[in-house]
Design a protein around this motif. Structure first.
Motif, PDB file in Angstrom:
ATOM      1  N   ASP A 153       0.829  -1.207   0.000  1.00 29.31           N
ATOM      2  CA  ASP A 153       0.000   0.000   0.000  1.00 29.31           C
ATOM      3  C   ASP A 153       0.863   1.258   0.000  1.00 29.31           C
ATOM      4  OD1 ASP A 153       0.846  -0.459   2.625  1.00 29.31           O
ATOM      5  OD2 ASP A 153      -1.150  -0.330   3.513  1.00 29.31           O
ATOM      6  N   VAL A 180      -3.452  -5.637  -3.310  1.00 27.20           N
ATOM      7  CA  VAL A 180      -2.743  -4.640  -2.514  1.00 27.20           C
ATOM      8  C   VAL A 180      -2.587  -5.170  -1.090  1.00 27.20           C
ATOM      9  CG1 VAL A 180      -2.750  -2.285  -1.600  1.00 27.20           C
ATOM     10  CG2 VAL A 180      -3.688  -2.750  -3.883  1.00 27.20           C
ATOM     11  N   TYR A 182      -2.675  -4.338   2.105  1.00 24.33           N
ATOM     12  CA  TYR A 182      -3.244  -3.141   2.731  1.00 24.33           C
ATOM     13  C   TYR A 182      -3.046  -3.212   4.248  1.00 24.33           C
ATOM     14  CZ  TYR A 182      -6.590   0.805   2.472  1.00 24.33           C
ATOM     15  OH  TYR A 182      -7.189   2.044   2.497  1.00 24.33           O
ATOM     16  N   LEU A 242      -8.242  -5.621  -2.316  1.00 26.38           N
ATOM     17  CA  LEU A 242      -7.661  -4.840  -1.223  1.00 26.38           C
ATOM     18  C   LEU A 242      -7.582  -5.767  -0.016  1.00 26.38           C
ATOM     19  CD1 LEU A 242      -9.543  -1.440  -1.661  1.00 26.38           C
ATOM     20  CD2 LEU A 242      -7.457  -2.267  -2.771  1.00 26.38           C
TER      21      LEU A 242
END
Length: 284
Positions: A153, A180, A182, A242
């Protein structure tokens, strides 16, 4: 419906990979344990269950097989462990991490032909661009396999990412899955403090992605979301996942802080950390 036996087996493998990560970084007294520990569940699931391909038949061009690109190339302890545990190379080779002449360098390298590695990486912000090239090549070759890329991220502060995401959406690269990591932490602190990423879900959606979001440290949820990501491919849009993780996951004193991003544990810290992760499949 999830196969609970597979979930349990993958959880054991991820725990063993966390032991591998700690042992490699401690032995080398160099490397990045935080993000590696956080992504162990994801990479275990990806290489041991989700991706389609034969480790014994790995080729750099990836024809006819799913491909993975590690954009946040510093988390090689995780990558190498999960590749070895999935059968790409002998797990004993993990003991050579960051040693002179080793194939297991601090960032992925292609000069030695390590199975599982398609491109040298770690210059942050470039991974998605490379993955897009692979996805375009698969389209041109009428190859229906998929391309996966993992980014950090904090890495999304690099502008090249957003040019790549815009391209992927505009060209409808529906064989591309961008994940990602995250964890909301980077080398200098929290992403909120360094450069607030704001609403990533809304950003990816506006770039033409179908977006999924969930817990990357829960194997059952992870497998469910990755299956949804695969099902969303082939529908005229790229896919983004995500993946909420905890840096240092599995070791209590490494969680909740960015300080273990690139810091190896000393002997005392290593002993305390490794005691929290039971040996499930045998150390290398």
């Amino acid at each position: 419906m999830l196969n609970l036996q597979i979930v349990t087996e993958l959880e054991k493998k991820a725990t063993q990979s966390r032991r591998d990560i700690l042992r490699m970084v401690h032995s080398a007294q160099s490397g990045h344990p935080g993000g590696s520990l956080g992504c162990a569940d994801f990479m275990t699931a990806l290489f041991s269950e989700v991706m389609q391909g034969n480790p014994a038949a790995f080729t750099v061009d990836g024809k006819g097989q799913d491909m993975f690109f590690l954009s946040n190339g510093h988390i090689t302890p995780c990558l190498y462990s999960c590749l070895a545990r999935a059968g790409y190379f002998d797990i004993k080779e993990l003991g050579s991490f960051r040693k002179l002449g080793s194939r297991l360098q601090g960032h992925p390298s292609v000069h030695s032909g390590l199975p599982g590695v398609h491109v040298a990486s770690g210059s942050l912000g470039q991974g998605t661009s490379v993955a897009i090239g692979a996805a375009e090549a698969k389209k041109l070759n009428h190859d229906n396999s998929l391309v996966y890329v993992l980014t950090g991220d904090g890495e999304l502060e690099e502008g090249q990412n957003w040019e790549a995401f815009m391209y992927a959406g505009a060209k409808q690269l529906d064989n591309l899955i961008v994940t990602v990591d995250y964890n909301k932490k980077q080398i200098d602190g929290s992403t909120d403090d360094v450069m607030n990423l704001l609403d990533l879900n809304a950003k990816f959606t506006s770039f033409g992605f179908e977006v999924f979001e969930g817990n990357g440290n829960n194997m059952a949820e992870l497998l469910t979301i990755l299956d949804l990501c695969k099902s969303a491919c082939g529908k005229k849009h790229p896919v983004a996942f995500l993946m909420h993780t905890e840096m240092g996951y599995g070791v209590d004193f490494m969680m909740g802080t960015h300080k273990w991003h690139g810091t190896p544990p000393n002997d005392e810290q290593f002993a305390k950390a490794i005691a929290q992760l039971p040996e499930t499949l045998g150390d290398y």
